[in-house]
Design an enzyme around this catalytic site. Structure first.
Site, PDB file in Angstrom:
ATOM      1  N   ASN A   1       0.832  -1.207   0.000  1.00  0.00           N
ATOM      2  CA  ASN A   1       0.000   0.000   0.000  1.00  0.00           C
ATOM      3  C   ASN A   1       0.864   1.254   0.000  1.00  0.00           C
ATOM      4  O   ASN A   1       0.660   2.180   0.799  1.00  0.00           O
ATOM      5  CB  ASN A   1      -0.949  -0.004   1.208  1.00  0.00           C
ATOM      6  CG  ASN A   1      -2.179   0.857   0.981  1.00  0.00           C
ATOM      7  OD1 ASN A   1      -2.377   1.410  -0.094  1.00  0.00           O
ATOM      8  ND2 ASN A   1      -3.002   0.990   2.004  1.00  0.00           N
TER       9      ASN A   1
ATOM     10  N   HIS B   1      -9.357   4.112   8.444  1.00  0.00           N
ATOM     11  CA  HIS B   1      -9.780   2.766   8.056  1.00  0.00           C
ATOM     12  C   HIS B   1     -11.185   2.439   8.554  1.00  0.00           C
ATOM     13  O   HIS B   1     -11.905   1.672   7.902  1.00  0.00           O
ATOM     14  CB  HIS B   1      -8.797   1.717   8.594  1.00  0.00           C
ATOM     15  CG  HIS B   1      -7.634   1.471   7.685  1.00  0.00           C
ATOM     16  ND1 HIS B   1      -6.467   2.185   7.777  1.00  0.00           N
ATOM     17  CD2 HIS B   1      -7.463   0.599   6.658  1.00  0.00           C
ATOM     18  CE1 HIS B   1      -5.614   1.754   6.858  1.00  0.00           C
ATOM     19  NE2 HIS B   1      -6.192   0.808   6.165  1.00  0.00           N
TER      20      HIS B   1
END
Length: 464
Positions: A315, A351
Site C-alpha cells: 500500500n 480505516h
C-alpha cells in the site's frame, strides 16, 4: 440481463457478487485506457476530463448504484471550499474536518461485523484525494523556497476548474481501490506530458501487462487458497481444538493468503494507470520508469524477512500520502515519535470505527519499535553481526521469516475480524502470545545491549 450473468458468475467462482463486480470494474479500466490512448490522446483537456468523469461514474454506478451521490456531494463541497476560502489554513482544516466526518458517518451508518464492499470503500480513497487537494492548493500559494521537493511537484499554481476536479476524482484508474496521485500529476496526464515519447501515447503496454500478469497471478493464488483459510475458521470450535503450534501456523499461512486480496487489486489497477501513462515516473540513467502509481513492491514484499520491509512494500501510495500530508507536516512539534503515533492514529480512524483497527495499528507501532531495537542491537554487536552475516545467515533468514509472518498475521487478526469479541477470542486461544513476545523483547533488548555491545561503543552510539 447483467444481474443474472453476474449472479451465475459469482456462483461459479464461489465469490460474493460485489467482489466480482469490483474485479470486473478494475479490469474494465484497461479498455478505457486503450480508448484514451488510441482515440482521445490528442483531444482537448476538457474532452479528457469529461471522458474520465463519465467512465468513472459508470464504474461507480455499476458497483454502488445511487450511492454515488456521496462522492458527488463531497467533491462539490470540496470545490466550493477551494473557490470561496482560497489558499488558507482555514481551507485545510475545514476540508479535513468535513471529509473525515462524512467518511466516518458513512462507516457508522453502514458498518457490519463483516468485510463488505460498499460505497465507503472507494470513498476512503476519495477522502485522501480531496484532503490532499486542499494541502496542494495551499502549497501553491507559498514561495518555492518554503516547500520541499515533494511539495513543489504537487503544488497547484492556480485554482482548478470543476470539470478538472471531477475528472481527477473519478479517474477510472484510481477511483475504486486507488492508487493515490496528485491533481498536478493528473493535469500532466491530461496535457500529454506523462509519456516517454513526447507528443505521442507512451510505450507502456509491456510494463502495464507485466503488472496485470502479476495481479492475475495474485488473484489466482487468493482464489485457490482462500477457501482453506477463511476468517471465520478462527471462531470455530475446530480451531480451538487444534494444538497450539497448529493455531499459530494457521495464522501465519492465513495472513500470507488474505493479503493477496489487496495485492491483486492494486497490481491490476496499477496496470491501468501505467497503460494510460499516469504511471510514468521519468527516466533514470536512460531507462524509463513506470512506478509512479506503484502500490506494491512485489519482490520486496515476497522476500523481506522484516516487518518494516513489508510495510515499505505494501500500500505504498497510501503510506506515502500519510507521510507527506500528515507525518512531515507535524514536524513543527519537534517530536518524531509523537508524529508517528499521530500518523498511525489518523490511519486507524481513516480505516474505520472498529476496535480491530485500533489494535492492529497499535501492534504495528509496538512491533516496529522492537524491530528497530533488534536491528540496532545486531548492528552494534560485533558478535551478532558476525553470526547474522556468516554461515548462519540462512538459518537466521528462516527464523526471521517465521517470526515475521506469524506476528504479521497476529496483528492482522483484529484488522480482519473487526469486533472485540471476535479478535480477542482468537488472541485468547493462542494465549496473547504476540503481546507477551514483544513485551518480553522490549524489556530484554536494553539488557542484551549491555551484555553484547562493548561499553565504549554504547557510549559512542549514544553520542551519535
Amino acid at each position: 440481463m447483467a444481474a443474472p450473468l453476474l449472479e451465475s458468475l459469482s456462483e461459479s467462482l464461489g465469490s460474493p457478487e460485489p467482489a466480482v463486480r469490483l474485479i470486473l470494474s478494475i479490469l474494465i479500466g484497461y479498455p478505457f485506457a486503450l480508448v484514451y490512448r488510441h482515440f482521445l490522446f490528442y483531444q482537448s483537456a476538457n474532452v479528457l476530463h469529461v471522458f474520465h468523469l463519465f467512465s468513472g461514474l459508470a464504474l461507480a454506478t455499476f458497483n454502488f448504484g445511487s450511492q454515488i451521490c456521496h462522492s458527488a456531494v463531497c467533491i462539490l463541497v470540496q470545490f466550493v471550499m477551494l473557490r470561496l476560502m482560497g489558499r488558507t489554513v482555514t481551507t485545510i482544516l475545514t476540508s479535513f474536518i468535513f471529509q473525515m466526518v462524512y467518511l466516518l458517518a458513512g462507516y457508522y451508518y453502514t458498518a457490519t461485523d463483516e468485510y463488505d464492499i460498499k460505497w465507503t470503500m472507494p470513498h476512503c480513497v476519495l477522502t485522501l484525494k480531496l484532503i490532499g487537494l486542499s494541502f496542494d492548493f495551499y502549497d501553491g500559494g507559498k514561495e518555492p523556497s518554503q516547500l520541499s521537493d515533494e511539495q513543489k511537484k504537487a503544488a497547484l499554481p492556480s485554482v482548478p476548474s470543476l470539470i478538472e476536479v471531477l475528472g481527477y476524482s473519478y479517474f477510472y484508474g484510481g477511483f475504486l481501490v486507488g492508487p493515490q496521485f496528485t491533481l498536478r500529476n493528473y493535469q500532466r496526464l491530461v496535457a500529454g506530458e506523462l509519456t516517454d515519447c513526447p507528443g505521442h501515447p507512451p510505450n507502456s503496454v509491456v510494463p502495464a501487462l507485466q503488472r496485470f500478469s502479476l495481479g492475475l497471478l495474485s488473484l489466482a493464488i487468493y482464489a485457490t487458497f482462500s477457501p482453506y483459510y477463511q476468517d471465520g475458521y478462527f471462531l470455530t470450535d475446530e480451531y480451538d481444538a487444534q494444538p497450539f503450534w497448529y493455531r499459530c501456523v494457521f495464522i501465519l499461512l492465513w495472513a500470507k493468503i488474505v493479503l493477496y486480496k489487496y495485492v491483486c487489486c492494486w497490481l491490476i489497477a496499477e496496470g491501468v494507470c501505467i497503460l494510460s501513462g499516469l504511471g510514468y515516473n521519468g527516466a533514470v540513467d536512460g531507462k524509463h520508469k513506470w512506478d509512479a502509481c506503484a502500490n506494491m513492491k512485489v519482490w520486496l514484499y515476497e522476500t523481506t524477512p522484516l516487518f518494516g520491509g513489508t510495510i515499505a512494500s505494501f500500500n505504498i501510495n497510501t503510506n506515502s500520502w500519510a507521510a507527506r500530508q500528515v507525518f512531515k507536516r507535524l514536524r513543527f512539534m519537534g517530536n518524531k515519535a509523537l508524529s508517528q503515533v499521530l500518523t498511525l492514529l489518523f490511519l486507524t480512524i481513516w480505516h474505520g470505527l472498529h476496535s480491530g483497527y485500533i489494535m492492529c495499528f497499535s501492534m504495528e507501532f509496538f512491533i516496529m519499535t522492537v524491530e528497530r531495537q533488534a536491528q540496532a542491537l545486531v548492528r552494534d554487536s560485533p558478535l551478532l553481526t558476525k553470526l547474522a552475516n556468516g554461515v548462519l545467515y540462512p538459518l537466521f533468514y528462516v527464523v526471521q521469516q517465521f517470526i515475521h509472518w506469524l506476528f504479521m498475521g497476529y496483528a492482522l487478526v483484529p484488522f480482519c475480524l473487526f469486533a472485540y469479541d471476535k479478535w480477542f477470542k482468537v488472541y485468547s486461544s493462542i494465549y496473547v502470545c504476540g503481546h507477551v513476545f514483544f513485551l518480553v523483547a522490549f524489556l530484554i533488548m536494553p539488557q542484551l545491549r549491555k551484555v553484547l555491545v562493548p561499553k565504549k561503543e554504547r557510549g559512542q552510539k549514544k553520542e551519535d
